[in-house]
Design a protein around this motif. Structure first.
Motif, PDB file in Angstrom:
ATOM      1  N   ALA A 188       9.016  78.659   4.583  1.00 45.12           N
ATOM      2  CA  ALA A 188      10.084  79.645   4.784  1.00 45.12           C
ATOM      3  C   ALA A 188      11.071  79.166   5.843  1.00 45.12           C
ATOM      4  N   ALA A 189      10.549  78.568   6.912  1.00 43.33           N
ATOM      5  CA  ALA A 189      11.432  78.058   7.962  1.00 43.33           C
ATOM      6  C   ALA A 189      12.329  76.948   7.428  1.00 43.33           C
ATOM      7  N   ASP A 190      11.778  76.060   6.612  1.00 45.11           N
ATOM      8  CA  ASP A 190      12.595  75.004   5.998  1.00 45.11           C
ATOM      9  C   ASP A 190      13.669  75.601   5.094  1.00 45.11           C
ATOM     10  N   ALA A 191      13.290  76.636   4.344  1.00 44.63           N
ATOM     11  CA  ALA A 191      14.256  77.271   3.443  1.00 44.63           C
ATOM     12  C   ALA A 191      15.375  77.936   4.211  1.00 44.63           C
ATOM     13  N   ILE A 192      15.043  78.617   5.311  1.00 50.14           N
ATOM     14  CA  ILE A 192      16.084  79.255   6.122  1.00 50.14           C
ATOM     15  C   ILE A 192      17.030  78.213   6.686  1.00 50.14           C
ATOM     16  N   ARG A 193      16.483  77.142   7.217  1.00 50.99           N
ATOM     17  CA  ARG A 193      17.330  76.145   7.864  1.00 50.99           C
ATOM     18  C   ARG A 193      18.190  75.379   6.860  1.00 50.99           C
ATOM     19  N   ALA A 194      17.703  75.234   5.635  1.00 50.23           N
ATOM     20  CA  ALA A 194      18.536  74.629   4.598  1.00 50.23           C
ATOM     21  C   ALA A 194      19.656  75.578   4.189  1.00 50.23           C
ATOM     22  N   TRP A 195      19.362  76.862   4.225  1.00 49.82           N
ATOM     23  CA  TRP A 195      20.349  77.896   3.889  1.00 49.82           C
ATOM     24  C   TRP A 195      21.366  78.059   5.000  1.00 49.82           C
ATOM     25  N   HIS A 196      20.878  78.113   6.252  1.00 50.15           N
ATOM     26  CA  HIS A 196      21.761  78.303   7.389  1.00 50.15           C
ATOM     27  C   HIS A 196      21.159  77.635   8.623  1.00 50.15           C
ATOM     28  N   PRO A 197      21.618  76.450   9.005  1.00 45.89           N
ATOM     29  CA  PRO A 197      21.104  75.799  10.216  1.00 45.89           C
ATOM     30  C   PRO A 197      21.373  76.656  11.447  1.00 45.89           C
ATOM     31  N   GLY A 198      20.434  76.649  12.357  1.00 43.18           N
ATOM     32  CA  GLY A 198      20.602  77.409  13.590  1.00 43.18           C
ATOM     33  C   GLY A 198      19.262  77.773  14.190  1.00 43.18           C
ATOM     34  N   PRO A 199      19.260  78.300  15.415  1.00 46.83           N
ATOM     35  CA  PRO A 199      18.007  78.708  16.052  1.00 46.83           C
ATOM     36  C   PRO A 199      17.272  79.726  15.184  1.00 46.83           C
ATOM     37  N   LEU A 200      15.951  79.602  15.146  1.00 42.60           N
ATOM     38  CA  LEU A 200      15.125  80.475  14.304  1.00 42.60           C
ATOM     39  C   LEU A 200      14.154  81.265  15.167  1.00 42.60           C
ATOM     40  N   PHE A 201      14.150  82.577  14.963  1.00 44.43           N
ATOM     41  CA  PHE A 201      13.223  83.487  15.627  1.00 44.43           C
ATOM     42  C   PHE A 201      12.330  84.136  14.583  1.00 44.43           C
ATOM     43  N   SER A 202      11.054  84.302  14.906  1.00 44.03           N
ATOM     44  CA  SER A 202      10.175  85.108  14.063  1.00 44.03           C
ATOM     45  C   SER A 202      10.112  86.520  14.644  1.00 44.03           C
ATOM     46  N   VAL A 203      10.062  87.511  13.742  1.00 42.71           N
ATOM     47  CA  VAL A 203       9.930  88.915  14.148  1.00 42.71           C
ATOM     48  C   VAL A 203       8.912  89.542  13.208  1.00 42.71           C
ATOM     49  N   GLY A 204       7.803  90.064  13.768  1.00 42.95           N
ATOM     50  CA  GLY A 204       6.754  90.594  12.918  1.00 42.95           C
ATOM     51  C   GLY A 204       6.261  91.954  13.355  1.00 42.95           C
ATOM     52  N   PHE A 205       5.553  92.615  12.434  1.00 38.55           N
ATOM     53  CA  PHE A 205       5.089  93.987  12.634  1.00 38.55           C
ATOM     54  C   PHE A 205       3.610  94.081  12.284  1.00 38.55           C
ATOM     55  N   CYS A 206       2.811  94.590  13.214  1.00 34.36           N
ATOM     56  CA  CYS A 206       1.363  94.733  13.052  1.00 34.36           C
ATOM     57  C   CYS A 206       0.764  93.363  12.701  1.00 34.36           C
ATOM     58  N   LEU A 207       0.188  93.201  11.518  1.00 33.47           N
ATOM     59  CA  LEU A 207      -0.304  91.890  11.089  1.00 33.47           C
ATOM     60  C   LEU A 207       0.751  90.821  11.358  1.00 33.47           C
ATOM     61  N   GLY A 208       1.984  91.101  10.984  1.00 30.78           N
ATOM     62  CA  GLY A 208       3.071  90.149  11.189  1.00 30.78           C
ATOM     63  C   GLY A 208       3.413  89.949  12.648  1.00 30.78           C
ATOM     64  N   GLY A 209       3.177  90.968  13.490  1.00 31.60           N
ATOM     65  CA  GLY A 209       3.413  90.800  14.918  1.00 31.60           C
ATOM     66  C   GLY A 209       2.469  89.780  15.524  1.00 31.60           C
ATOM     67  N   GLY A 210       1.173  89.901  15.167  1.00 27.46           N
ATOM     68  CA  GLY A 210       0.211  88.915  15.646  1.00 27.46           C
ATOM     69  C   GLY A 210       0.514  87.530  15.133  1.00 27.46           C
ATOM     70  N   TYR A 211       0.887  87.446  13.859  1.00 29.96           N
ATOM     71  CA  TYR A 211       1.198  86.132  13.292  1.00 29.96           C
ATOM     72  C   TYR A 211       2.522  85.593  13.835  1.00 29.96           C
ATOM     73  N   SER A 212       3.451  86.457  14.184  1.00 31.67           N
ATOM     74  CA  SER A 212       4.693  85.975  14.794  1.00 31.67           C
ATOM     75  C   SER A 212       4.388  85.221  16.076  1.00 31.67           C
TER      76      SER A 212
END
Length: 249
Positions: free
Chosen positions: A117-141
């Motif tokens: 997913a990170a590779d896909a985002i950066r190919a779509w739009h280069p720039g700093p990348l932040f993860s933002v998650g909720f509950c399960l996703g918060g821990g994984y973020s």
């Protein structure tokens, strides 16, 4: 689960523009897995990207709407699903049992898919990348801050510490922890143990507890927690602005 079918993601207090484009996506990971994703592009970009990590349901309309909210605040945003290996990439209804698929999910699955997913985002739009998650996703973020993705920062709402696992002392990106004071999923003592481990390892983090707030307070449908939602947004915007130059894209 965190957010029910009536939940609505709160809008950012600072909106730079509308959503220029949005839609479903499918991404392939290095191990051959394919998983669902959704992206939203800002009409007025701020230069940064966000990888949204959902709760236990995986991809859900709440997070598509939240992607729009982040795009309105200027972020190129992508939501990733966790369950391509066990549930495929087809559509799901509200009867989908995320907990049944969570039992089959392993940390390296999330890390492998997040790297794609990170590779896909950066190919779509280069720039700093932040993860933002909720509950399960918060821990994984927070875990992804230690997974070699070159994140500029990792934001987690009420994330269970157990999902950091063996990565607890390893984050290389700054962390923002937005915690519910009345969380039924994680006790204050568990968060205190987690932050003590960060302190011992010399890791950079900010932790804010919203006193009395329930797990999943980040919800515009509950008038009681509007102030907490607004404050959380301000903290995210300040955190991403402050750290946007700290990692590449």
């Amino acid at each position: 689960m965190c957010h029910d079918i009536d939940s609505r993601p709160p809008a950012a207090p600072v909106v730079t523009g509308g959503v220029a484009a949005h839609g479903a996506w499918e991404i392939g990971a290095a191990d051959g897995n394919r998983f669902r994703a959704y992206r939203a592009a800002p009409a007025v970009p701020n230069g940064s990207n966000v990888l949204l990590l959902p709760d236990v349901r995986g991809f859900h309309p709440f997070y598509a709407s939240l992607a729009h909210r982040f795009a309105e605040a200027g972020f190129h945003t992508l939501v990733m699903d966790y369950y391509g290996r066990s549930a495929g990439t087809g559509s799901r209804d509200d009867a989908f049992d995320g907990f049944a698929h969570l039992a089959l999910l392993e940390p390296h699955h999330v890390e492998t898919d997040a790297a794609a997913a990170a590779d896909a985002i950066r190919a779509w739009h280069p720039g700093p990348l932040f993860s933002v998650g909720f509950c399960l996703g918060g821990g994984y973020s927070w875990r992804l801050a230690a997974s070699g993705l070159d994140l500029a920062g990792a934001v987690g709402f009420y994330g269970p510490p157990r999902f950091l696992g063996d990565r607890t002392a390893q984050p290389s990106a700054p962390l923002l922890m937005l915690l519910a004071g009345d969380d039924v999923a994680t006790t204050p003592e568990q968060y205190a143990t987690l932050t003590a481990a960060f302190d011992q390892a010399g890791k950079t983090y900010e932790a804010h507890v919203y006193d009395g707030a329930p797990h999943s307070f980040f919800d515009d449908s509950d008038d009681q927690w509007q102030e907490a939602c607004t404050d959380a947004w301000h903290r995210i915007l300040a955190f991403t602005a402050r750290h946007s130059g700290e990692a590449g894209g």
